[in-house]
Design an enzyme around this catalytic site. Structure first.
Site: not given
Length: 894
Positions: A186, A346, A291-293
């Site tokens: 990010y 994950y 991922d990241d949801i």
């Protein structure tokens, strides 16, 4: 004896004997090769070289070979096909060098040349394996495939960097099938030029995978259904072409999880259509990260109706979509690589309904990406890798979160790749390292991870790290080494070793040795060694900027950190000189060096680097430089007669503009720390005293006239000796906090912690902690000036600055609480120039002069006079006084 190679028609000498014992090996090759056998003699690149190539010889490998030959001095390269007998015979007869380029699938000649040298070919090696040999007028590069020949060329580049090499044969292959980098951080994205340079770097270091997953690409996540505009697709096409030229698998990772409807035919079609547009520009590897949801909230009602709720439902839904893409796209495109996915879970090995669904329902052809046990895994063992394959029920590709720094943007992570057992590389499909925002600086860690993945058993992180530095900096490697080792440690290293003391591995022991020698009253040898290293730090910015001028991108990326290393080196040099001066009893020299130290330290801590989390002070030499400088200052201040308490600011909040946390411990109520947002519940502002010690009182002054409501409205004041167990002192609801701590209280940390929400930001003008032994004085006098109390506040960094030159009768008076025997008076000035008679009061209140204040440092004996007051009677017309501290030696608080 000579053997004629029939197919290639090239005369190749057979070696008469094996390499003699003790023959020096060829130059070092990275990644570390599996097998290298030295041979007698030497091979030198002449001015004219004959290349024997086949119709299938890899053009990228051939381009590297040509570059190596020309760089080594070959002015003429005669290219012949693997059937041109006459030209080859002439080259051999002339005693020239013949270079065979191409493995069994590329050229017939190389195999026969190797056979004539009695060297086994590459048959049976893993994908990317190769044989490389140089002996008696012949160089042969033979890959088991075209990638192998390309990697042989990369080894040739290193072996013949000087134009000659010991004769040798090399048999080499990678252990991990997939080795590379995932651009998955990010923050500020890599530029197109960064990505092109990275792909070239992966080729040079024999890495074969790049995953395109930048969070900033809207067509990858938020607008995943939309097709790329032509100009952006053209840029991606350039990346794909560059990857292909470097034998790198370009993986396009589409992340639909923020809005996808798993059961939707339209969304499945959108995925396939998007992939097709990438296929058309040459992409042959695809991933669908999820991922990241959230997997407890559906993006459409149809998914809830079809799959239900909970982790098992999410796993079923994701498997359903991935299987359809596997069936409708991957299976229908010959030559495509295996589909990859990043599951929502994950980062662990615990089984769950979600993982069970993936294990039992997801097509076995899909590769699952996993970060290890934890988002950043300190260790990844072969056993864990095997367990991951079992719990997910699929082949595993590790998404390794090192050297990524998006969670700690103020730091560069320049240490080597560590903490992964060699068996991991052979058990799993491979590893992709998640890099830093700083593309060029990431190459140090990327070099070492690539080295590990090629030959994990032969991997030496220290040697690989030095090779990475040499690869990036060339002749400037010593300067880069100094910089990198002061940006060395990381969360990965600390998790892997369990040790917090890995930062600055060269400087740390030098400091420890110096402190030990100083305590033993024999500091000179240890001081000289420490000063030499600190000098190398102080000159590092100039050395690197001069030596690496050809890599302006790297210099721009690391500029703030580089400047800080230089300033810490300067400050450290002054610290050593200051302590040595005190060892010799030279107070004036010590005070002068202290001033230079503080100036350099303040400059270092004023540097800002723009990050995704706003401007931050870069963190170099973490846990080493600033603690050393503060310890040195504390030691010096005690020698001057001050308490030596040097609290360091701590906060979980950000900083608004340049109102840095250091301003709340600078002894000046006119300066302040200012947060960049309102605190949330649990946010803290406080100080770290460096070690647990007795504390007696705390004063915190918040808010300012133009922002009177900027203080903690709902909070608590608390302290702790270890940072784990906290003791409540009182509630905080007003801008001014003053509290006595219990007798015997021990604290290293003191803080204000918010306990309720608020709309206002926070200003802290001063956060002061006192010990039972801290003397307290009252300061009065003229000329007028701000912060008069700073002249005797036990803080040599705060300064009373008079607003005007003194006139007749002007004087500064420092009064203690009770009279005590006074052994000496020390006056520390921030700027020499003002003159004064230093006077003490007798029992009757009369003033007696004990000497003159001159220069920056004045120390005068007081002959144990019993008094509670000292006066500086200014010389009229002199410079405006600037007093850092008046120290009443021998006076203790009554």
């Amino acid at each position: 004896m000579t053997l004629l190679v029939t197919a290639a028609a090239v005369a190749v000498p057979v070696p008469e004997a094996s390499a003699a014992a003790g023959t020096p090996p060829p130059a070092k090759v990275w990644p570390a090769p599996q097998q290298v056998t030295p041979r007698p003699g030497q091979v030198t690149i002449p001015r004219t070289v004959v290349e024997v190539v086949g119709r299938g010889t890899d053009p990228s490998a051939l381009a590297v070979v040509d570059q190596v030959l020309r760089g080594a001095g070959a002015s003429t390269i005669v290219k012949i096909t693997d059937s041109d007998r006459a030209a080859a015979d002439r080259a051999r007869a002339d005693g020239g060098l013949v270079v065979f380029v191409g493995g069994p699938t590329e050229s017939r000649a190389t195999a026969l040349a190797l056979a004539a040298l009695r060297i086994e070919g590459p048959d049976g090696l893993a994908h990317g394996g190769y044989v490389l040999a140089a002996d008696r007028g012949v160089i042969a590069l033979s890959g088991v495939d075209t990638s192998g020949t390309f990697y042989a060329a990369q080894s040739l580049r290193q072996l013949f960097a000087t134009g000659k090499s010991r004769a040798f044969s090399m048999r080499d292959w990678p252990v991990a099938p997939l080795r590379g980098v995932i651009e998955g951080f990010y923050g500020a994205p890599w530029s197109h030029a960064d990505r092109l340079a990275q792909l070239d770097f992966y080729g040079r270091t024999k890495q074969n995978m790049y995953v395109y997953s930048p969070k900033d690409d809207p067509f990858l996540r938020a607008r995943w259904r939309d097709q790329y505009p032509p100009e952006q697709l053209a840029l991606l096409s350039q990346l794909v072409a560059r990857a292909t030229a470097n034998h790198v698998e370009f993986t396009y990772a589409l992340s639909p999880g923020l809005s996808v409807c798993y059961s939707s035919d339209a969304d499945k079609a959108a995925l396939v259509t998007k992939f097709q547009s990438l296929w058309d520009i040459g992409v042959r590897s695809f991933a669908i990260p999820l991922d990241d949801i959230s997997y407890t909230r559906w993006n459409c009602d149809a998914d809830a109706a079809k799959f239900g709720v909970g982790g098992a439902a999410a796993g079923a839904a994701q498997s359903f979509l991935l299987n359809r893409v596997q069936q409708d796209f991957i299976a229908t495109h010959p030559g495509v690589e295996r589909l990859q996915t990043v599951p929502t879970e994950y980062y662990d090995l615990a089984d769950s309904p979600y993982k069970t669904a993936l294990r039992t329902q997801l097509d076995k052809a899909v590769i699952v990406e996993w970060t290890g046990v934890g988002v950043i895994a300190g260790q990844i063992t072969e056993k864990q890798a095997q367990q991951a394959k079992e719990v997910f029920g699929h082949d595993i590709l590790i998404w390794d979160n090192y050297p990524v720094n998006d969670y700690i943007t103020e730091r560069l992570l320049l240490g080597p790749y560590i903490g992964r057992e060699p068996g991991v590389a052979k058990v799993l499909s491979g590893i992709t390292a998640n890099p830093m925002v700083q593309a060029e600086a990431s190459k140090i860690a990327e070099f070492t991870s690539g080295d590990f993945l090629w030959n994990p058993v032969g991997y030496d992180p220290d040697k690989s790290w030095l090779a990475a530095i040499a690869d990036l900096a060339g002749p400037s490697a010593p300067a880069l080494k100094v910089f990198a080792e002061n940006n060395y440690s990381s969360l990965l290293a600390r998790l892997e070793t369990g040790r917090p003391d890995l930062d600055s591995p060269v400087l740390r022991p030098l400091i420890a040795a110096f402190w030990s020698a100083l305590e033993k009253k024999d500091p000179w040898d240890a001081a000289a060694k420490l000063e030499r290293y600190l000098t190398s730090m102080s000159t590092d910015p100039d050395d690197l900027r001069r030596g690496m001028a050809s890599n302006p991108k790297f210099l721009a990326e690391v500029g703030p950190w580089l400047d800080q290393v230089g300033l810490y080196g300067q400050a450290g040099g002054h610290a050593v000189k200051m302590l040595l001066a005190q060892h010799d009893g030279d107070g004036a020299k010590a005070w002068s060096e202290r001033g230079e130290l503080v100036t350099a330290l303040e400059k270092a801590q004023a540097i800002r680097v723009q990050t995704a989390r706003g401007p931050r002070n870069p963190s170099t030499c973490t846990d080493v430089c600033v603690p050393f400088l503060n310890s040195a200052l504390a030691e010096a201040d005690r020698w001057f007669g001050l308490p030596g308490l040097r609290p360091q600011p701590t906060t979980s909040l950000g900083t608004y503009t340049d109102n840095v946390p250091a301003r709340m411990v600078d002894g000046d109520p006119e300066t302040f720390y200012w947060s960049d947002w309102a605190p949330r519940v649990g946010d803290t502002i406080g100080v770290d005293l460096g070690s647990a010690q007795r504390v007696s009182h705390v004063d915190v002054t918040m808010g300012k006239p133009t922002s009177p409501d900027d203080f903690v409205h709902n909070g608590v004041l608390e302290y702790s000796a270890d940072g784990e167990q906290w003791t409540l002192v009182k509630a905080v609801t007003e801008p001014v906090v003053s509290a006595d701590l219990p007798d015997g209280a021990q604290a290293r940390f003191v803080r204000v912690r918010t306990t309720g929400p608020q709309a206002f930001w926070v200003v802290v003008r001063e956060f002061t902690v006192s010990t039972p032994d801290t003397p307290r004085y009252t300061v009065t006098g003229t000329p007028a000036g701000p912060n008069l109390a700073a002249a005797a506040d036990n803080n040599a960094d705060s300064v009373y600055t008079a607003a005007s030159s003194p006139v007749s009768g002007d004087a500064l008076v420092v009064a203690a609480a009770t009279p005590k025997a006074l052994g000496k008076v020390v006056v520390l000035t921030a700027e020499a120039g003002a003159g004064a008679d230093v006077q003490v009061s007798d029992a009757a209140g009369a003033w007696r002069t004990i000497g003159r204040m001159t220069g920056g440092y004045t120390e005068l004996p007081a002959q144990d006079v019993v008094t509670d007051r000292v006066r500086l009677l200014w010389t009229p017309g002199g410079a405006a006084p600037k007093i850092a501290e008046v120290v009443l030696g021998g006076v203790a608080e009554g």
